[in-house]
Design a protein around this motif. Sequence first.
Motif, PDB file in Angstrom:
ATOM      1  N   ALA A 223      14.018  -1.763   1.523  1.00  0.00           N
ATOM      2  CA  ALA A 223      13.079  -2.359   0.566  1.00  0.00           C
ATOM      3  C   ALA A 223      12.299  -1.302  -0.192  1.00  0.00           C
ATOM      4  CB  ALA A 223      12.121  -3.300   1.299  1.00  0.00           C
ATOM      5  N   ASP A 224      12.008  -0.157   0.447  1.00  0.00           N
ATOM      6  CA  ASP A 224      11.270   0.881  -0.284  1.00  0.00           C
ATOM      7  C   ASP A 224      12.082   1.409  -1.459  1.00  0.00           C
ATOM      8  OD1 ASP A 224      13.088   2.046   1.470  1.00  0.00           O
ATOM      9  OD2 ASP A 224      11.672   3.480   2.330  1.00  0.00           O
ATOM     10  N   VAL A 225      13.372   1.588  -1.252  1.00  0.00           N
ATOM     11  CA  VAL A 225      14.234   2.038  -2.346  1.00  0.00           C
ATOM     12  C   VAL A 225      14.311   0.971  -3.438  1.00  0.00           C
ATOM     13  CG1 VAL A 225      16.573   2.754  -2.984  1.00  0.00           C
ATOM     14  CG2 VAL A 225      15.563   3.520  -0.813  1.00  0.00           C
TER      15      VAL A 225
ATOM     16  N   TRP B  40       0.832  -1.199   0.000  1.00  0.00           N
ATOM     17  CA  TRP B  40       0.000   0.000   0.000  1.00  0.00           C
ATOM     18  C   TRP B  40       0.871   1.255   0.000  1.00  0.00           C
ATOM     19  CZ3 TRP B  40      -1.103   4.161   3.319  1.00  0.00           C
ATOM     20  CH2 TRP B  40      -2.274   4.877   3.029  1.00  0.00           C
ATOM     21  N   GLY B  41       1.936   1.230   0.776  1.00  0.00           N
ATOM     22  CA  GLY B  41       2.836   2.377   0.814  1.00  0.00           C
ATOM     23  C   GLY B  41       3.454   2.670  -0.539  1.00  0.00           C
ATOM     24  N   VAL B  42       3.846   1.620  -1.253  1.00  0.00           N
ATOM     25  CA  VAL B  42       4.396   1.806  -2.602  1.00  0.00           C
ATOM     26  C   VAL B  42       3.318   2.339  -3.539  1.00  0.00           C
ATOM     27  CG1 VAL B  42       5.358   0.608  -4.605  1.00  0.00           C
ATOM     28  CG2 VAL B  42       6.172   0.031  -2.307  1.00  0.00           C
ATOM     29  N   MET B  43       2.111   1.808  -3.408  1.00  0.00           N
ATOM     30  CA  MET B  43       1.017   2.215  -4.300  1.00  0.00           C
ATOM     31  C   MET B  43       0.685   3.695  -4.144  1.00  0.00           C
ATOM     32  SD  MET B  43      -2.519   2.912  -4.464  1.00  0.00           S
ATOM     33  CE  MET B  43      -3.320   2.133  -3.077  1.00  0.00           C
TER      34      MET B  43
ATOM     35  N   ARG C 197      13.003   6.661  -0.796  1.00  0.00           N
ATOM     36  CA  ARG C 197      12.511   6.360   0.540  1.00  0.00           C
ATOM     37  C   ARG C 197      11.044   6.745   0.672  1.00  0.00           C
ATOM     38  NH1 ARG C 197      16.084   3.598   3.899  1.00  0.00           N
ATOM     39  NH2 ARG C 197      15.827   4.926   5.720  1.00  0.00           N
ATOM     40  N   SER C 198      10.369   6.045   1.555  1.00  0.00           N
ATOM     41  CA  SER C 198       8.977   6.361   1.899  1.00  0.00           C
ATOM     42  C   SER C 198       8.895   6.536   3.403  1.00  0.00           C
ATOM     43  CB  SER C 198       8.044   5.226   1.460  1.00  0.00           C
ATOM     44  OG  SER C 198       6.818   5.267   2.170  1.00  0.00           O
TER      45      SER C 198
END
Length: 540
Positions: A212-214, A177-180, A220-221
């Motif tokens: 993992a976000d990168v 969800w954060g990536v989306m 970054r998130s």
Amino acid sequence: MNLGSRLTQRLLRLPPPLTRDLVVERDLRVPMRDGAVLLADRWAPKSGAQGLPTALLRIPYGRAGMAAGPMVRPLAERGFQVLIQSTRGTFGSGGAFDPFRREREDGLDTLEWVTEQPWFGESMVLYGMSYLGFVQWAVADQLPPQVKAMIPAVSESALTLEFLRGDGFSLETPFGWGVMVAGQERRWAMPRQLLEAKRVRRAMDTLPLGQADVAAMGRRSDYIQDVLAHDADAPRWAEADHSHRVTDIAIPVSSVGGWYDIFLPGQIRDHQALQTAGRQARLTVGPWSHTSRGVGVAAATEALDFGLAHARGEQPPERAPVRLFVMGEETWRDFPSWPPPGYAPQRFHLHPGGTLAADAAGESAPDGYRYDPADPTPAVGGVRLALGVKAGRVDNTGLEARPDVLTYTTGTLDTDTEVIGEVSAEIWFKSSLPYADVFVRLCDVDDKGRSTNVCDGLVSLTGADRTSCATVRLWPTAYRFRRGHRIRVQVSSGAFPRYNRNPGTGEPRTTATTLRAADQEVFHDPAHPSAVILPVRVKS
């Protein structure tokens, strides 16, 4: 536009509309107490809109397109005027998007603004699914008298906290969800997300996980870093938990959920809180995952039958407080409460030789398996929310063939066995390492030997190198095991990437870089009576 209207009507199985001729006022400016301005669109019939009840939807995914359109148009065509607002920091609304933390203040400010508008018709309902349900819970104990009902679907009052449990970190949903949401305002966002789904899945293999976000999106998130660094009870998430407000909600609530939905345990907790407080509440749970079409069908029906009636000062059509789809029987049934009366906990004990039975096991050696986080036991079906992943009921044959999955199965049932309510397991367990997970899944094995998952859950243990009883809370369910079928329980140490793989080292999940394989033991003897506890219908 009529083509879209007719398609939505067909998809949501709705009655014909009162009108298909709508007007949309776009980019209405809604001021917040801190000076930020949020944008909203008002949908209404071209004629006769003045004075109609208002349905309010607050959404972080945009006010148009696939996310919003099928929710807005059906209501605006069938008796509502609809205000759909982009939450702070999304799709033109001012301020920064800080998920979950500003929805109470912004929601209350929005309610005040709506009631002061010249087009407002003196009554309002709150409506929407997932995040759109959470924003309802965030304000529901402090509503103006004009709000007459709320219809949250596949949602709950502490939306993200089940994933962030210190004793069971669920990685896939908050990470995906954060990536989306980080990329949702790019051009061609949906096709891009579909094309990038495999990369997002591979990113969850990253060590350390804090990178993992990168790996997933090249940057970054802040939200993903918060998810990785702070467990559910951390002060960082205090503003995301509105569960303490639920008993103060005075308006009628109709909640829609799914047996394989990511938010089901919290949603049922909210319904029980309302039920215990004597509030007017009803619950509908179908055989759905989070994005199943059936959720949209049921939610739209509740908005039009339940919400519109209350907005007009009428009583909705009579029905039982709890309506459940009983899987296995494949039919809807009505009940007076949750959990329904007439179901008693029954222990099904693990035995040597892969047997599951009502009687306790005798003296026996434990069963063993090796869990390797470098080759983690995969998540298969069940409670999932990820692009390209099948959720819900699936064939478990491949999963059960793995050497890191134990199975325990009853004999052939000579009568139907109906299980409705809360499901749990008590597994006596020991690991060669101090840190380990215990995953338990309940399955239905049909007369051809096909094993289908019913519900499951996971708990993370500290001190796992000492024999202890792992109490695992599985998802609630309503299931009829048919005569001629068998009941099966799986025991393993993971379901990756739904749950983060346990590295076995005790290192913080954000910075862990070492993966240690472990030898696990599951006990079943008089001193260690491992069992699954099922709420079984009591014969009258």
